[in-house]
Scaffold this motif. Structure first.
Motif, mmCIF file in Angstrom:
data_model
loop_
_atom_site.group_PDB
_atom_site.id
_atom_site.type_symbol
_atom_site.label_atom_id
_atom_site.label_comp_id
_atom_site.label_asym_id
_atom_site.label_seq_id
_atom_site.Cartn_x
_atom_site.Cartn_y
_atom_site.Cartn_z
ATOM 1 N N VAL A 341 46.945 36.063 43.567
ATOM 2 C CA VAL A 341 45.587 35.516 43.587
ATOM 3 C C VAL A 341 45.085 35.445 42.143
ATOM 4 C CG1 VAL A 341 43.228 35.895 44.404
ATOM 5 C CG2 VAL A 341 45.170 36.577 45.839
ATOM 6 N N SER A 342 44.397 34.345 41.801
ATOM 7 C CA SER A 342 43.812 34.233 40.462
ATOM 8 C C SER A 342 42.840 35.378 40.219
ATOM 9 C CB SER A 342 43.073 32.901 40.311
ATOM 10 O OG SER A 342 43.975 31.855 40.130
ATOM 11 N N ALA A 343 42.885 35.940 39.024
ATOM 12 C CA ALA A 343 42.071 37.112 38.720
ATOM 13 C C ALA A 343 40.778 36.721 38.016
ATOM 14 C CB ALA A 343 42.860 38.077 37.844
ATOM 15 N N THR A 344 39.768 37.546 38.205
ATOM 16 C CA THR A 344 38.525 37.398 37.452
ATOM 17 C C THR A 344 38.298 38.613 36.540
ATOM 18 O OG1 THR A 344 37.276 38.441 39.263
ATOM 19 C CG2 THR A 344 37.417 36.026 39.250
ATOM 20 N N SER A 345 38.696 39.792 37.032
ATOM 21 C CA SER A 345 38.417 41.008 36.276
ATOM 22 C C SER A 345 39.524 42.023 36.539
ATOM 23 C CB SER A 345 37.082 41.610 36.728
ATOM 24 O OG SER A 345 37.230 42.164 38.035
ATOM 25 N N PHE A 346 39.287 43.252 36.120
ATOM 26 C CA PHE A 346 40.298 44.295 36.327
ATOM 27 C C PHE A 346 40.143 45.009 37.672
ATOM 28 C CE2 PHE A 346 37.024 46.077 33.437
ATOM 29 C CZ PHE A 346 36.533 47.113 34.221
ATOM 30 N N ILE A 347 39.298 44.515 38.551
ATOM 31 C CA ILE A 347 39.221 45.040 39.916
ATOM 32 C C ILE A 347 39.795 43.979 40.855
ATOM 33 C CG2 ILE A 347 37.733 45.894 41.756
ATOM 34 C CD1 ILE A 347 37.841 47.749 39.352
ATOM 35 N N PRO A 348 40.942 44.251 41.490
ATOM 36 C CA PRO A 348 41.616 43.232 42.309
ATOM 37 C C PRO A 348 40.799 42.793 43.516
ATOM 38 C CG PRO A 348 43.101 45.038 41.770
ATOM 39 C CD PRO A 348 41.728 45.483 41.370
ATOM 40 N N SER A 349 41.129 41.618 44.026
ATOM 41 C CA SER A 349 40.459 41.079 45.212
ATOM 42 C C SER A 349 40.797 41.870 46.467
ATOM 43 C CB SER A 349 40.838 39.608 45.395
ATOM 44 O OG SER A 349 42.244 39.472 45.479
ATOM 45 N N SER A 350 41.808 42.735 46.400
ATOM 46 C CA SER A 350 42.126 43.587 47.553
ATOM 47 C C SER A 350 41.036 44.639 47.773
ATOM 48 C CB SER A 350 43.491 44.265 47.350
ATOM 49 O OG SER A 350 43.554 44.938 46.118
ATOM 50 N N PHE A 351 40.124 44.766 46.823
ATOM 51 C CA PHE A 351 38.950 45.628 46.985
ATOM 52 C C PHE A 351 37.702 44.738 46.924
ATOM 53 C CE2 PHE A 351 42.034 48.395 44.557
ATOM 54 C CZ PHE A 351 42.482 49.076 45.684
ATOM 55 N N PRO A 352 37.464 43.951 47.967
ATOM 56 C CA PRO A 352 36.420 42.919 47.916
ATOM 57 C C PRO A 352 35.024 43.470 47.661
ATOM 58 C CG PRO A 352 37.208 43.255 50.179
ATOM 59 C CD PRO A 352 38.153 44.002 49.271
ATOM 60 N N LYS A 353 34.802 44.713 48.016
ATOM 61 C CA LYS A 353 33.483 45.306 47.828
ATOM 62 C C LYS A 353 33.104 45.335 46.342
ATOM 63 C CE LYS A 353 32.895 48.959 50.282
ATOM 64 N NZ LYS A 353 33.036 50.374 50.721
ATOM 65 N N TRP A 354 34.105 45.546 45.484
ATOM 66 C CA TRP A 354 33.834 45.737 44.061
ATOM 67 C C TRP A 354 34.274 44.559 43.201
ATOM 68 C CZ3 TRP A 354 30.760 49.595 44.504
ATOM 69 C CH2 TRP A 354 31.014 50.624 45.409
ATOM 70 N N HIS A 355 35.139 43.729 43.734
ATOM 71 C CA HIS A 355 35.728 42.613 42.990
ATOM 72 C C HIS A 355 34.652 41.633 42.481
ATOM 73 C CE1 HIS A 355 38.416 39.316 42.043
ATOM 74 N NE2 HIS A 355 37.820 38.539 42.926
ATOM 75 N N LEU A 356 34.832 41.105 41.249
ATOM 76 C CA LEU A 356 33.931 40.093 40.690
ATOM 77 C C LEU A 356 34.327 38.735 41.267
ATOM 78 C CD1 LEU A 356 31.625 39.672 38.580
ATOM 79 C CD2 LEU A 356 33.423 39.073 36.936
ATOM 80 N N SER A 357 33.404 38.101 41.965
ATOM 81 C CA SER A 357 33.745 36.875 42.689
ATOM 82 C C SER A 357 34.006 35.706 41.740
ATOM 83 C CB SER A 357 32.628 36.508 43.666
ATOM 84 O OG SER A 357 31.466 36.148 42.945
ATOM 85 N N ASP A 358 34.738 34.723 42.257
ATOM 86 C CA ASP A 358 35.087 33.550 41.458
ATOM 87 C C ASP A 358 33.862 32.746 41.029
ATOM 88 O OD1 ASP A 358 37.713 34.208 41.782
ATOM 89 O OD2 ASP A 358 38.078 32.809 43.434
ATOM 90 N N ASP A 359 32.781 32.835 41.810
ATOM 91 C CA ASP A 359 31.599 32.026 41.487
ATOM 92 C C ASP A 359 30.541 32.800 40.704
ATOM 93 O OD1 ASP A 359 30.731 33.728 43.438
ATOM 94 O OD2 ASP A 359 30.064 32.191 44.838
ATOM 95 N N ASP A 360 30.926 33.950 40.150
ATOM 96 C CA ASP A 360 29.978 34.686 39.308
ATOM 97 C C ASP A 360 29.628 33.826 38.078
ATOM 98 O OD1 ASP A 360 28.995 37.769 38.806
ATOM 99 O OD2 ASP A 360 29.360 36.687 36.926
ATOM 100 N N PRO A 361 28.363 33.813 37.664
ATOM 101 C CA PRO A 361 27.949 32.958 36.526
ATOM 102 C C PRO A 361 28.728 33.234 35.235
ATOM 103 C CG PRO A 361 26.029 33.793 37.703
ATOM 104 C CD PRO A 361 27.213 34.491 38.300
#
Length: 612
Positions: A341-361
């Motif tokens: 999965v394309s990454a946004t930050s150092f918190i993986p999307s497998s932890f959706p609660k904390w993950h930085l979403s793709d549409d973050d400004p």
């Protein structure tokens, strides 16, 4: 711009073919020479020894100071924590403690240990061991190297009786403070003169499911089952990590029956093993991120500069230009074959609660024109050769890659032309994994490929991005920093998120921190790779994944993966293949992998040309 000239395309294809032919000429000899402990594995191979191929770097088996993936995963088996991450979803579950509660609005955490637990030497496990472990980390900075940030909010630790532990916090704390810290036996460690220098690589007394039995650097790591483990003894007698010098050699070894498990496969290797008799492949949702770390100028905790990073990279405009000039989506599709999965930050999307979403400004897209504008603004002027200059110096960046890692090599192939397009000369330097790890610790690089395995609660990963967790020494020791990052505003938010008991509000703070780190651009997260694994299903089964649905077997935030593995009824001690047969089959695999590599290189070079 994505349509290259025909002649140029043919020239690049020809160059790719030449590389591929070169690979055909040299790969078999290299691959057959790669397994380094053949005699060791043969003598130890039986139905109760589960053998795992590895090339992982070992810094130490000391739970106070080790930070690398292989030894920390090994330590997860050797020492139980007060609280464990569950197999189901990583949420807190029983470890040494069977229950816990909070008092005083989260400022006091009270734990009750299981009764009658024993260390592997038969001595009782008590609250005194927990108190000793935490206090060592609180009072001796060197013993806080690995997990020191997890105890910075500890005011004191009490052990009012053998089964009760009380942690008094400085401020209310949301993350369970009993997680992620291996508890060591007080009666063993208090007798060690210099615990921060102790390698802990023999005669280990532990509380986990397996204990370190022997370690031979770059050859093997052998763990034996602990009959005193509080959840009950494992179903295999030993785990043995066997070293191989290349990922292709690991594939050969699995096919030949010389090992039982291989992880971190490349997509071409994964495909080559699909459908092979006696082998099962598994692609699981990972908890690891990969990134390009950019040296922003490393400093110790008291502000002393160290390392060799290019001074140009201290300018955030230059780092942001590199991000804008890097097409992470293409890297995922072409280098990783879409296995992630394309990454946004150092918190993986497998932890959706904390993950930085793709549409973050804060998130920006691949935009070379914007990258050029950033460099213009920073005063870097394009020279006659297309490389930018400032104050008489060319904008040249060294990119350190591991010679035996095809993904890193392939990533470099894409980055060189992308950086050249925006006026940066990228000098690729290949080295071995041990050298790469050592230079990373010393900040002896400009840019390199890196990644971390992240725990279900983000507190640890956020903590190693704070100024307070920078190393204390100029050789990079005395603390753990993810990318040499230090921003006082980030530190302020870190304290706020740790004390915020309202989970929704805490999520918002964590997302703001990830956005801040993203904009400061000390790293470019590239992807969250699926865990590509394969095992000898004709010999072993019973693996437990984390998370339970679609998760990974190896490299979990816990010890579940190999805890429940068991020999298949009626399986023999080896694959049943003779050495010659094994070599012949291994040769076949080499050929498949090399042919795959030929196609890979051709496609990669073609695609590289497409975006140049």
């Amino acid at each position: 711009m994505h349509t290259p000239l025909k002649k140029k395309r043919l020239r690049l294809l020809a160059a790719g073919a030449a590389i591929a032919c070169g690979a055909l000429a040299v790969a078999p000899a290299t691959a057959f020479a790669s397994p380094v402990v053949q005699a060791e594995t043969t003598s130890d191979a039986d139905a109760s020894t589960f053998r795992i191929a590895t090339s992982g770097f070992v810094d130490s088996f000391n739970p106070f100071i080790s930070i690398y993936l292989l030894p920390t995963n090994t330590i997860r088996y050797m020492y139980e924590s007060l609280v464990q991450n569950s197999a189901e979803d990583g949420s807190p579950t029983e470890g040494l403690a069977e229950k816990w509660s909070t008092e005083d609005g989260g400022k006091k955490w009270v734990y009750t240990l299981h009764k009658d637990m024993k260390w592997s030497d038969g001595k009782p496990i008590t609250s005194a061991d927990v108190k000793y472990t935490y206090e060592q980390m609180m009072n001796v900075p060197e013993l806080g190297t690995a997990n020191g940030n997890l105890v910075t909010n500890f005011a004191s630790v009490e052990a009012p009786d053998d089964l009760t532990v009380v942690i008094n916090m400085k401020e209310p704390q949301a993350p369970n403070p009993g997680s992620e810290i291996p508890i060591v036996p007080k009666h063993v460690w208090e007798k060690i003169d210099k615990p921060a220098e102790f390698m802990n690589d023999s005669d280990v007394v532990g509380s986990g499911s397996f204990l370190l039995e022997s370690y031979k650097a770059n050859e093997s790591i052998t763990l034996k089952a602990n009959p005193n483990f509080w959840r009950g003894a494992p179903k295999v007698d030993k785990l043995q990590y066997v070293y191989y010098t290349s990922s292709d050699a690991k594939v050969q070894a699995l096919k030949a029956g010389d090992v039982d498990f291989v992880s971190d496969l490349e997509p071409t290797q994964f495909k080559a093993l699909e459908g092979v008799d006696g082998i099962t492949t598994h692609s699981g949702l990972g908890r690891r991120y990969a990134s390009l770390t950019i040296n922003p100028g490393y400093k110790t905790r008291d502000g002393k500069e160290y390392g060799t990073g290019n001074p140009a990279l201290r300018d955030v405009e230059v780092r942001q230009a590199i991000r804008l000039g890097t097409d992470t989506k293409t890297l995922l599709d072409k280098v990783l074959d879409g296995q992630g999965v394309s990454a946004t930050s150092f918190i993986p999307s497998s932890f959706p609660k904390w993950h930085l979403s793709d549409d973050d400004p804060a998130i920006v897209k691949f935009d070379p024109a914007a990258a050029k504008a950033k460099l213009d603004k920073a005063g870097w002027v394009v020279g006659s050769d297309g490389i930018r200059e400032k104050d008489g110096k060319k904008l040249e960046i060294n990119f350190l890659v591991t010679a035996t890692e095809p993904v890193e090599q392939a990533t470099a192939e894409f980055l060189v032309p992308w950086m050249k397009d925006i006026g940066i000369k990228l000098n690729v330097e290949s080295t071995d994994s041990d050298t790469s790890s050592t230079r990373s610790m010393k900040a002896d690089f400009d840019m390199m490929f890196t990644g971390w395995s992240v725990n279900p609660d983000p507190d640890y990963q956020l903590g190693i991005n704070t100024c307070m967790n920078l190393p204390t020494n100029e050789d990079g020791t005395g603390g753990t920093t993810q990318d040499g990052y230090c921003n006082p505003e980030f530190d302020k938010l870190y304290k706020e998120q740790r004390s915020e008991l309202d989970e929704g509000k805490r999520q918002k703070i964590v997302h703001d921190m990830l956005a801040m780190n993203y904009t400061d651009t000390v790293q470019i997260a590239t992807w969250y790779k699926n865990g590509l694994e394969a095992y000898r299903s004709d010999r072993f089964d019973g693996f437990t994944t984390q998370p339970k649905d679609g998760g990974i077997i190896a490299n979990q935030a816990g010890y579940w993966g190999f805890l429940t593995v068991a020999p298949v009824e009626g399986s023999s001690s080896t694959s049943g293949q003779g050495a010659t047969t094994g070599l012949l089959i291994a040769g076949g695999v080499v050929l498949v992998v090399v042919i795959g590599g030929v196609i890979f290189y051709l496609v990669r070079r073609k695609n590289s040309a497409d975006v140049e």
